[in-house]
Scaffold this active site. Structure first.
Site, PDB file in Angstrom:
ATOM      1  N   ARG A 104       0.810  -1.220   0.000  1.00  0.00           N
ATOM      2  CA  ARG A 104       0.000   0.000   0.000  1.00  0.00           C
ATOM      3  C   ARG A 104       0.844   1.271   0.000  1.00  0.00           C
ATOM      4  O   ARG A 104       0.368   2.356  -0.342  1.00  0.00           O
ATOM      5  CB  ARG A 104      -0.943   0.002   1.213  1.00  0.00           C
ATOM      6  CG  ARG A 104      -2.078   1.015   1.080  1.00  0.00           C
ATOM      7  CD  ARG A 104      -3.043   0.941   2.242  1.00  0.00           C
ATOM      8  NE  ARG A 104      -2.421   1.298   3.481  1.00  0.00           N
ATOM      9  CZ  ARG A 104      -2.492   0.595   4.607  1.00  0.00           C
ATOM     10  NH1 ARG A 104      -3.160  -0.541   4.647  1.00  0.00           N
ATOM     11  NH2 ARG A 104      -1.881   1.000   5.700  1.00  0.00           N
ATOM     12  N   TYR A 123     -12.746  20.859 -13.102  1.00  0.00           N
ATOM     13  CA  TYR A 123     -13.280  19.527 -13.429  1.00  0.00           C
ATOM     14  C   TYR A 123     -14.462  19.251 -12.488  1.00  0.00           C
ATOM     15  O   TYR A 123     -14.327  19.358 -11.266  1.00  0.00           O
ATOM     16  CB  TYR A 123     -12.136  18.532 -13.206  1.00  0.00           C
ATOM     17  CG  TYR A 123     -12.431  17.077 -13.414  1.00  0.00           C
ATOM     18  CD1 TYR A 123     -12.783  16.581 -14.660  1.00  0.00           C
ATOM     19  CD2 TYR A 123     -12.310  16.171 -12.359  1.00  0.00           C
ATOM     20  CE1 TYR A 123     -13.003  15.227 -14.844  1.00  0.00           C
ATOM     21  CE2 TYR A 123     -12.526  14.816 -12.533  1.00  0.00           C
ATOM     22  CZ  TYR A 123     -12.881  14.356 -13.787  1.00  0.00           C
ATOM     23  OH  TYR A 123     -13.098  13.025 -13.964  1.00  0.00           O
ATOM     24  N   ASP A 153      -4.465  21.607 -10.960  1.00  0.00           N
ATOM     25  CA  ASP A 153      -4.755  20.438 -11.782  1.00  0.00           C
ATOM     26  C   ASP A 153      -4.166  20.720 -13.163  1.00  0.00           C
ATOM     27  O   ASP A 153      -4.663  21.572 -13.898  1.00  0.00           O
ATOM     28  CB  ASP A 153      -6.270  20.214 -11.841  1.00  0.00           C
ATOM     29  CG  ASP A 153      -6.642  18.922 -12.563  1.00  0.00           C
ATOM     30  OD1 ASP A 153      -5.898  18.501 -13.460  1.00  0.00           O
ATOM     31  OD2 ASP A 153      -7.700  18.348 -12.235  1.00  0.00           O
ATOM     32  N   LYS A 166      -5.081  10.146 -18.419  1.00  0.00           N
ATOM     33  CA  LYS A 166      -5.218  10.811 -19.705  1.00  0.00           C
ATOM     34  C   LYS A 166      -3.936  10.633 -20.521  1.00  0.00           C
ATOM     35  O   LYS A 166      -3.719   9.578 -21.077  1.00  0.00           O
ATOM     36  CB  LYS A 166      -5.564  12.291 -19.489  1.00  0.00           C
ATOM     37  CG  LYS A 166      -6.740  12.503 -18.513  1.00  0.00           C
ATOM     38  CD  LYS A 166      -8.071  12.077 -19.078  1.00  0.00           C
ATOM     39  CE  LYS A 166      -9.200  12.002 -18.061  1.00  0.00           C
ATOM     40  NZ  LYS A 166      -9.437  13.172 -17.235  1.00  0.00           N
TER      41      LYS A 166
HETATM   42  C1  PLP Z   1     -10.111  13.195 -15.975  1.00  0.00           C
HETATM   43  C2  PLP Z   1      -9.712  14.327 -15.104  1.00  0.00           C
HETATM   44  C3  PLP Z   1      -9.505  14.138 -13.735  1.00  0.00           C
HETATM   45  C4  PLP Z   1      -9.791  12.829 -13.042  1.00  0.00           C
HETATM   46  O1  PLP Z   1      -8.983  11.798 -13.476  1.00  0.00           O
HETATM   47  P1  PLP Z   1      -9.469  10.269 -13.374  1.00  0.00           P
HETATM   48  O2  PLP Z   1      -8.217   9.509 -13.561  1.00  0.00           O
HETATM   49  O3  PLP Z   1     -10.495  10.092 -14.452  1.00  0.00           O
HETATM   50  O4  PLP Z   1     -10.058  10.094 -12.017  1.00  0.00           O
HETATM   51  C5  PLP Z   1      -9.093  15.212 -12.985  1.00  0.00           C
HETATM   52  N1  PLP Z   1      -8.892  16.428 -13.541  1.00  0.00           N
HETATM   53  C6  PLP Z   1      -9.075  16.632 -14.853  1.00  0.00           C
HETATM   54  C7  PLP Z   1      -8.823  17.993 -15.409  1.00  0.00           C
HETATM   55  C8  PLP Z   1      -9.496  15.602 -15.676  1.00  0.00           C
HETATM   56  O5  PLP Z   1      -9.709  15.842 -16.975  1.00  0.00           O
END
Ligand code: PLP
Length: 406
Positions: free
Chosen positions: A72, A125, A197, A222
């Site tokens: 973990r 987001y 982010d 992504k």
């Molecule tokens: C997709 C996304 C997230 C979340 O990511 P996941 O891996 O899908 O949980 C957070 N911030 C942004 C800007 C995103 O596009």
């Protein structure tokens, strides 16, 4: 707190601060692996594991200082990706999480307690907004949403108990650029932490910590993974924030499995070539769309016509493959005719893989600090690695169906 486990001891210090001796395109190929430790094989293996056994009672009792203690807390595979991302982002420490969203929630929880206040960008987001409005509110942490274009004006929203200023630039779906430098200056003057982010640009095209941000958050799902086949997140902290984030990730218990981390490492190696292609194709499609009579406006900060272009140009090293367009008003059945018949663009959430995607969105439904005044339908496009001419042909046929169904 334990010391950061590292698979690549040599030169680990160069990941610190903002300096990177080599171009990121080179760096992402060489960091987070050491063939000499892997019998010469180029890539580190995916260590599957929960239990770690200790050779002696001394080692067992010195648990906190062991590089690996329990699955973990990480494996050599997760540590390898953490090393590589830390170097790319110029941080003190990177910690992986099981999703990008968990990176967001873990990073926020690292800094707040009951009675605190956070400032959240209105173009964030959407699930991040939901976290603030539900769990954070229940814990007694208040959220104020602010206009993404506020810049240094954020100083006027700072309260004595403001612990976090959360940024995302460009904004999800609507792509407003934020003046990160001005926001950092105002937040730091009041002792708050700035979180960003950075999923859209990735640290390949924008390095938040070099601009004073304390914590850089990445949905690796992504562009880092890049093939739509794994969920993964990362939090990279500067020296000021690292201990708090480390405590939060360890205490909340969110470490991904090694298979996911392996897919992140595999994707990272080709991040540069993929992003360059996404960038080029997306700009070409965006310019073509700008010439279409059906299109009212494009939301893409790398286009000179975009209101955020100057900020993008002064801060970012590139643009990825995600942007939006607003069409002139058209009935829903015409929109459906356009979208349903697309052959290369899939309709689906998430993005950052090799495939092209399109989804409709409506910011009127959730914005609270700003008004969304566009009348026509809005679509977000992810331009994948397809041939750009084929993509334009697909969209052109879509517009034909749109016009025929009015
Ligand atoms: C997709 C996304 C997230 C979340 O990511 P996941 O891996 O899908 O949980 C957070 N911030 C942004 C800007 C995103 O596009």
């Amino acid at each position: 707190m334990s010391k950061a486990p590292s698979l690549t001891d040599k030169g680990a210090g160069t990941a610190k601060g903002t300096g990177m001796s080599r171009h990121p395109a080179t760096e992402i190929l060489h960091s987070g692996r050491d063939p000499a430790r892997q019998h010469g094989f180029v890539n580190p293996p995916a260590y599957r594991g929960s239990t770690v056994v200790f050779p002696t009672l001394d080692a067992l009792e010195d648990y906190d200082n062991q590089p690996f203690r329990y699955g973990r807390h990480g494996t050599p595979t997760t540590a390898a990706l953490e090393d590589a991302l830390c170097r790319l982002d110029g941080g003190e420490r990177t910690l992986l999480t099981a999703s990008g969203y968990q990176a967001v929630t873990t990073a926020i929880l690292a800094f707040v307690k009951s009675g605190d206040h956070i400032l959240m960008v209105d173009s964030v987001y959407q699930p991040t907004r939901k976290f603030c409005d539900t769990i954070l509110a229940r814990l007694g942490v208040a959220t104020t949403y602010y206009d993404p274009l506020i810049g240094g004006g954020i100083a006027g929203l700072m309260q004595a108990n403001t612990r976090v200023v959360f940024t995302e630039s460009p904004g999800s779906l609507t792509f407003e650029m934020q003046d990160i430098g001005a926001i950092v200056a105002a937040a730091h003057a009041r002792g708050a932490f700035v979180l960003m982010d950075n999923t859209w640009a990735t640290p390949y095209y924008f390095r938040p910590l070099a601009h004073g941000v304390d914590v850089s958050i990445l949905a690796c799902t992504k562009y880092i993974v890049g093939h739509a086949d794994a969920m993964l997140g990362a939090i990279t902290s500067n020296a000021r924030a690292a201990k708090l984030v480390e405590e939060a990730r360890a205490t909340l218990g969110g470490c991904p499995g090694s298979e996911e981390a392996y897919l992140g490492l595999r994707g990272l190696r080709t991040l540069g070539v993929r992003l360059d292609r996404h960038q080029r194709s997306a700009l070409e499609v965006a310019r073509w769309l700008a010439s279409r009579p059906e299109v009212e406006r494009l939301l893409h900060p790398a286009l000179p016509s975009d209101p955020g272009h100057a900020l993008w140009k002064s801060q970012f090293m590139g643009a990825s493959g995600l942007f939006s367009m607003i069409l002139k008003p058209a009935p829903r059945k015409a929109q459906a005719a356009m979208l349903d018949g697309l052959e290369l663009f899939g309709m689906g959430y998430s993005w950052g893989g090799y495939e092209s995607l399109i989804i409709p969105f409506n910011p009127k439904r959730y914005r609270t600090a700003t008004d969304w005044t566009a009348e026509g339908p809005a679509f977000r496009l992810h331009i994948g690695l397809d041939d750009v001419g084929d993509l334009i042909t697909d969209l052109e046929a879509g517009f034909k169906r749109l016009n025929a169904a009015r």
